[in-house]
Design a protein around this motif. Structure first.
Motif: not given
Length: 195
Positions: A23-28, A181-190, A34-40
C-alpha cells in the motif's frame, strides 16, 4: 490440527503485512483498498493465533492478539470512512479494550509464571512493545511504526522457534521482509520526515 492453525494464523498475518507494505507509495484510492484488505485479513487470522498462544501459556502475546481486535476494527473503520479526523469515541473504546486485555494478559502471565521468569515472557514483551508502538505510530502515519513492527516480528519469530512452531517462525521471517520493504517505501514516499 497444530499445522492447520499455524497455516491459518500465519497465512493471514503474512497477507496483512503484504497488503500494508504494498500500500505504501500507491495512489490514495489504491492505498485505501489495500489497507482495508490488510485490516480485514488480520482480524480473520486472530482466532488461530490466540488458540496457539494460549495453548503454550503465552498469555502476554495472546492478550495482544485478542486485545488488538478493537484497534484493528478502529483501523478498518478509519480507512473505510476515509476521514481526516478519526472518531474519538471509537479510538477511546479501542484503546480501553486493548489495554484492558493487555493488563489482564500481563497479570495472568505474572501469576502463572510467578513473575518474569522465562525467556518466552521476555520475547512476549518484545512482541507487546512492537505491536503497541508500531500500531500507534502507523495509525498516525509515522513511518517509525514499521521499526517497531520489526521488533515485533523478530520477537515473535524467536518465540515461535523456541516453541517448535517452524511454519510460524518462517512466516514471521518472511513477514519481516515485507515490514522492511514497507518501511523503506514509507520513508521514501512519505511527506513526513523520520526523526
Amino acid at each position: 490440527m497444530d499445522f492447520v492453525l499455524q497455516a491459518w494464523g500465519g497465512g493471514f498475518y503474512l497477507l496483512n503485512k503484504i497488503f500494508f507494505a504494498i500500500a505504501e507509495g500507491r495512489s490514495e484510492s489504491a492505498k485505501r483498498r489495500l489497507r482495508m484488505f490488510g485490516w480485514s485479513i488480520y482480524i480473520l487470522g486472530v482466532p488461530a493465533w490466540v488458540i496457539i498462544l494460549v495453548s503454550r501459556h503465552d498469555w502476554i502475546a495472546a492478550s495482544i492478539e485478542a486485545g488488538g481486535v478493537p484497534a484493528m476494527l478502529f483501523g478498518l473503520f478509519n480507512v473505510y470512512k476515509n476521514s481526516a479526523e478519526p472518531c474519538k469515541l471509537f479510538a477511546s473504546l479501542a484503546a480501553f479494550f486493548t489495554y484492558a486485555a493487555l493488563i489482564s494478559g500481563v497479570s495472568y502471565s505474572l501469576h502463572d509464571y510467578g513473575g518474569i521468569t522465562s525467556l518466552s515472557q521476555m520475547l512476549e514483551i518484545g512482541v507487546m512493545i512492537g505491536f503497541l508502538l508500531g500500531s500507534y505510530l502507523l495509525a498516525q502515519k509515522n513511518p517509525k511504526g514499521w521499526l517497531f513492527f520489526m521488533l515485533m516480528n523478530v520477537s515473535m519469530a524467536s518465540l515461535m522457534l523456541l516453541q517448535d512452531k517452524p511454519l510460524l517462525t518462517i512466516q514471521q521471517i518472511v513477514s519481516l521482509c515485507f515490514v522492511i520493504y514497507g518501511y523503506k517505501l514509507a520513508v521514501k514516499t512519505s511527506r513526513y520526515r523520520v526523526r
